[in-house]
Structure formats: structure tokens, C-alpha cells
Design an enzyme around this catalytic site. Sequence first.
Site, PDB file in Angstrom:
ATOM      1  N   SER A   1     -16.257  96.634  47.841  1.00  0.00           N
ATOM      2  CA  SER A   1     -17.458  97.411  47.327  1.00  0.00           C
ATOM      3  C   SER A   1     -18.651  97.289  48.420  1.00  0.00           C
ATOM      4  O   SER A   1     -18.817  96.416  48.888  1.00  0.00           O
ATOM      5  CB  SER A   1     -17.901  96.247  46.516  1.00  0.00           C
ATOM      6  OG  SER A   1     -19.148  96.382  45.742  1.00  0.00           O
TER       7      SER A   1
ATOM      8  N   LYS B  15     -13.986  90.292  34.907  1.00  0.00           N
ATOM      9  CA  LYS B  15     -14.125  89.007  35.915  1.00  0.00           C
ATOM     10  C   LYS B  15     -13.921  88.138  34.750  1.00  0.00           C
ATOM     11  O   LYS B  15     -14.698  87.852  33.809  1.00  0.00           O
ATOM     12  CB  LYS B  15     -15.515  89.108  36.533  1.00  0.00           C
ATOM     13  CG  LYS B  15     -16.667  90.590  37.294  1.00  0.00           C
ATOM     14  CD  LYS B  15     -17.023  90.372  37.923  1.00  0.00           C
ATOM     15  CE  LYS B  15     -18.113  91.063  38.549  1.00  0.00           C
ATOM     16  NZ  LYS B  15     -19.272  91.459  38.861  1.00  0.00           N
TER      17      LYS B  15
ATOM     18  N   GLY C  10     -14.928  91.528  41.433  1.00  0.00           N
ATOM     19  CA  GLY C  10     -14.809  90.422  42.659  1.00  0.00           C
ATOM     20  C   GLY C  10     -16.716  89.924  42.106  1.00  0.00           C
ATOM     21  O   GLY C  10     -17.483  90.045  41.915  1.00  0.00           O
TER      22      GLY C  10
ATOM     23  N   GLU D 278     -20.448 102.305  37.071  1.00  0.00           N
ATOM     24  CA  GLU D 278     -20.821 100.497  36.524  1.00  0.00           C
ATOM     25  C   GLU D 278     -22.228 100.356  36.310  1.00  0.00           C
ATOM     26  O   GLU D 278     -23.226  99.954  36.734  1.00  0.00           O
ATOM     27  CB  GLU D 278     -19.983 100.029  37.671  1.00  0.00           C
ATOM     28  CG  GLU D 278     -19.693  98.144  37.471  1.00  0.00           C
ATOM     29  CD  GLU D 278     -19.157  97.429  38.077  1.00  0.00           C
ATOM     30  OE1 GLU D 278     -18.724  98.331  39.579  1.00  0.00           O
ATOM     31  OE2 GLU D 278     -19.243  96.442  38.544  1.00  0.00           O
TER      32      GLU D 278
ATOM     33  N   LYS E  48     -16.525 101.322  46.249  1.00  0.00           N
ATOM     34  CA  LYS E  48     -17.567 101.298  45.268  1.00  0.00           C
ATOM     35  C   LYS E  48     -18.876 101.496  46.197  1.00  0.00           C
ATOM     36  O   LYS E  48     -18.863  99.981  47.212  1.00  0.00           O
ATOM     37  CB  LYS E  48     -17.028 100.686  44.577  1.00  0.00           C
ATOM     38  CG  LYS E  48     -18.594  99.409  44.008  1.00  0.00           C
ATOM     39  CD  LYS E  48     -18.071  98.626  42.567  1.00  0.00           C
ATOM     40  CE  LYS E  48     -18.889  97.332  43.295  1.00  0.00           C
ATOM     41  NZ  LYS E  48     -18.711  96.129  42.044  1.00  0.00           N
TER      42      LYS E  48
ATOM     43  N   ASP F 221     -20.026  95.989  33.632  1.00  0.00           N
ATOM     44  CA  ASP F 221     -19.616  94.960  34.033  1.00  0.00           C
ATOM     45  C   ASP F 221     -20.758  93.672  32.758  1.00  0.00           C
ATOM     46  O   ASP F 221     -19.608  93.156  32.326  1.00  0.00           O
ATOM     47  CB  ASP F 221     -19.899  94.741  35.182  1.00  0.00           C
ATOM     48  CG  ASP F 221     -19.950  93.329  36.038  1.00  0.00           C
ATOM     49  OD1 ASP F 221     -19.460  92.528  35.868  1.00  0.00           O
ATOM     50  OD2 ASP F 221     -20.305  93.475  37.498  1.00  0.00           O
TER      51      ASP F 221
ATOM     52  N   ASP G  50     -21.404 101.078  41.731  1.00  0.00           N
ATOM     53  CA  ASP G  50     -21.948  99.797  41.236  1.00  0.00           C
ATOM     54  C   ASP G  50     -24.093  99.569  40.625  1.00  0.00           C
ATOM     55  O   ASP G  50     -24.334  99.407  41.552  1.00  0.00           O
ATOM     56  CB  ASP G  50     -21.759  98.989  40.996  1.00  0.00           C
ATOM     57  CG  ASP G  50     -22.104  97.538  40.559  1.00  0.00           C
ATOM     58  OD1 ASP G  50     -22.961  97.675  39.055  1.00  0.00           O
ATOM     59  OD2 ASP G  50     -21.100  96.088  40.690  1.00  0.00           O
TER      60      ASP G  50
ATOM     61  N   LYS H 145     -22.729 100.018  45.570  1.00  0.00           N
ATOM     62  CA  LYS H 145     -23.913  99.877  45.450  1.00  0.00           C
ATOM     63  C   LYS H 145     -25.041 100.954  45.622  1.00  0.00           C
ATOM     64  O   LYS H 145     -25.267 101.236  46.574  1.00  0.00           O
ATOM     65  CB  LYS H 145     -24.216  98.407  45.816  1.00  0.00           C
ATOM     66  CG  LYS H 145     -23.462  97.708  45.881  1.00  0.00           C
ATOM     67  CD  LYS H 145     -23.542  97.076  44.501  1.00  0.00           C
ATOM     68  CE  LYS H 145     -22.433  95.684  44.341  1.00  0.00           C
ATOM     69  NZ  LYS H 145     -22.455  95.320  42.363  1.00  0.00           N
TER      70      LYS H 145
HETATM   71  O1  OSB Z   1     -21.443  93.314  40.568  1.00  0.00           O
HETATM   72  O2  OSB Z   1     -19.550  93.733  40.546  1.00  0.00           O
HETATM   73  C1  OSB Z   1     -20.858  93.280  41.353  1.00  0.00           C
HETATM   74  C2  OSB Z   1     -20.887  90.507  44.526  1.00  0.00           C
HETATM   75  C3  OSB Z   1     -21.750  89.647  43.723  1.00  0.00           C
HETATM   76  C4  OSB Z   1     -22.582  89.809  42.200  1.00  0.00           C
HETATM   77  C5  OSB Z   1     -22.532  91.092  42.254  1.00  0.00           C
HETATM   78  C6  OSB Z   1     -21.195  91.939  41.950  1.00  0.00           C
HETATM   79  C7  OSB Z   1     -20.519  92.410  43.292  1.00  0.00           C
HETATM   80  C8  OSB Z   1     -19.380  93.335  43.723  1.00  0.00           C
HETATM   81  C9  OSB Z   1     -19.046  92.722  45.571  1.00  0.00           C
HETATM   82  O3  OSB Z   1     -19.392  94.527  43.531  1.00  0.00           O
HETATM   83  C10 OSB Z   1     -17.283  92.192  44.941  1.00  0.00           C
HETATM   84  C11 OSB Z   1     -16.693  91.393  45.477  1.00  0.00           C
HETATM   85  O4  OSB Z   1     -16.014  92.311  46.227  1.00  0.00           O
HETATM   86  O5  OSB Z   1     -16.300  90.525  45.214  1.00  0.00           O
HETATM   87 MG    MG Z   2     -20.091  95.007  38.924  1.00  0.00          MG
END
Ligand code: OSB
Ligand code: MG
Length: 369
Positions: free
Chosen positions: A135, A262, A290, A213, A161, A238, A188, A163
Site C-alpha cells: 500500500s 481485516k 493491513g 477500495e 495499491k 473495507d 484505496d 492511496k
Molecule cells: O485502508 O487499508 C487501509 C493503513 C492504515 C489504515 C487503513 C488502511 C491502511 C493501509 C495500509 O492501506 C495497509 C498495510 O500495509 O498494513
Molecule cells: Mg482500505
Amino acid sequence: MKLESVELRRIRLPLVAPFRTSLGTVREREILLVRVVGPDAEGWGECVAFVEPFYSYEYVGGAHDVIREHLLPRLFGLDDVTAELVAPTLQGVRGHPMAKGALEMAILDAELRAQRISFGEYLGGARTEVDCGVSVGIHENVDELLRTVESYLEEGYRRIKLKIEPGQDIEPVRAVRERFGDILFQVDANAAYTRLDGERLAQLDEFGLLLIEQPLAEEDIRGHAELAKVVGTPICLDESITSARGAEDAIAMGACRIVNVKAGRVGGYLEARRVHDVCRANDVPVWCGGMLETALGRAANVALAALPNFTLPGDTSASGRYYAEDICEPFVLHDGRLAVPTGPGLGLTPIPEVLERVTTSVEICRPEA
Ligand code: OSB
Ligand code: MG
């Protein structure tokens, strides 16, 4: 197992690089770890709540408090606590899935260690290693973004992925797609868009993304279903998916074609497995999300990601993507994959010297005499 004591330990770990999302920027993690002790076993859990309630309403101080004041007294009241009993016993406390999930994880770890069964075996893993994605946070500058993505691809990550948020979406996605060609690529939004943004999000269709996402608010299942009619890229949820039943409903309403699982978000690994199961029954692929976990939480995530319907690479990155020094033996990427631990329970425990160094507080809770 009768719970004899529970240690609530707070640790602080700097991230190797700031991680910017539409919700805010994370520079370090302050994490609540749970260690449960019984007569012949102990187990570890990791609470995925952040220091601020920005991803969901939970936050580390609140999780710590609800565990001490409301959850542990209920579990201490049981003569024989098992992981299966945690959710039913805690049902009278509304919400707080991350707090509940951390306790269930620790109790499951203790139970499986005593039985010499691994998390992966117990959950029903179908493979010995899992495909890993990474991510990538929002970058102010496209050149820097391309450098970050390039270094992850060189490390072997099998999916990127990105953001996104309004204004930081079409152009960065175009730049990554043009530079790196035919990679597995998804975005995402962490709920940064509104129902009025359908046209903007449809502009992402030309880039062949695996999924978008959580574009809209957590509560907005109907909005996601409406969006799915104007956006060709599959919608993945999510934040919106907080239970197996919720997953079933969202799928039935056409709000998502893919689900991010998750465990902390749904109250633990047992409910996470049920989310996997209902998605599988509906032919909806899932992948493992994650929360910037340490190797402890990562071990459980990697075991979960080995279940058969986890057919897309997860945000199960190597320890080094997050932390210069992890609290357990680090997870290392081999050919874009992480190995599912095979030892009893989680298959790893914190390294005492490292744990001590990063600890900021320890509280021991015991049943009232
Ligand atoms: O939305 O998936 C998410 C990290 C913190 C809070 C929300 C998210 C995330 C990530 C990172 O996208 C995922 C990771 O590498 O642990
Ligand atoms: Mg997410």
C-alpha cells in the site's frame, strides 16, 4: 483455560517513512499488545487501533480502557475461556471490534500453542505462502511516487495499491500505469469521495485497475451500489464491512464485487473467517487488508490470507516496509511472497530485548480475588 492474568502493553514504533492517506498521515505507531496467561499456556494479541480515531471510531486509549473496564471482567468470569467463547461472552458490550479482536487473538494463540496447532492449520489455510502487495501513500510529487513504486516493484511486490483522494487520483494513477505497464494495480480512497463523484471515479476505468477500495463513507452501502452502476472498475469495501452478515448484505445489494478482510475491523479472526466463507459462497474474491501491524499481527494476517478465497494479493507486506526493527523475527519477502508460519499458535513471539526497548507502559490485570 482459566485466565490468570492479562498484560496490556503499549509500545511505540517509528515507521520507516510517513504514510499519508486521505484520513491523515501516520509517522509512528503506538500499539496495544495483549498477553494472556493461563495455567499452561500464554498467548499474544495485537490491537490494530491507531492512536487517533481516524480510520474508525476506535483508538488505542479507548481500546485499552474498554478492555480493562468492560471486556476483561467478563472473560475473567469464565472458568474455561476459549477463542470461540470470546465473541459470545463480549456480545453485551456494543462495538469495539478491534479491542475484542485483540483479546480473541491472544486467547486463540494460547489455545493453539497448548494444542501445538498453527493459526494457518486452525483457520484452514490452503497454501504455505501468500502473494503480497504493498500500500503506497499519497505523494505530493509524481516523480517521488514513481520512485517509491519502482523500489517496491524491485523488491518483488506483486501488486501496487495507491492511496487516493479527490485531486490526487487520475494523474498519479495515469503516471504509475504509463511508467510500469501491465502490473496488478488498485486504489484505496478511505471514504474520501461522495455520491456526486461518480463521473470522476469513472475516469479511472481506462487504467484497468483491479478495484477501487472504499470510495464512499462507511455507512453508505446504497451509495456504493449506485456508484457501481456508473463505474466499471470493481468496487471493493473495507471500512463498510464490519461483520459476515454485513458482507452478505453488501454483496446482495450490489455494493461490492470484492471484499478487503481485516480481522480487527470485524472483531477477530473467527469472524474474519466467516467473512471469507460468505464471500466464497457468493463468488466474491477477498484479500487480506493491513493496519501497519508488527510481525505479531502480520503472522495472523498471513495465516488468514492462506485461506482458499484469498485470491488477490494482500496488504501483507514484509516487516521492512513498515519498521526498521520489528518486535518479532521479521517477515521477509521471497519472490513477492511471505511464508505462512508453521509453529504452534502464531508461530512467533516478541523478542524480549526489543520489546522492552519499545515499551512505553505495562499494566497487569487479574481477576478480582
Ligand atoms: O485502508 O487499508 C487501509 C493503513 C492504515 C489504515 C487503513 C488502511 C491502511 C493501509 C495500509 O492501506 C495497509 C498495510 O500495509 O498494513
Ligand atoms: Mg482500505
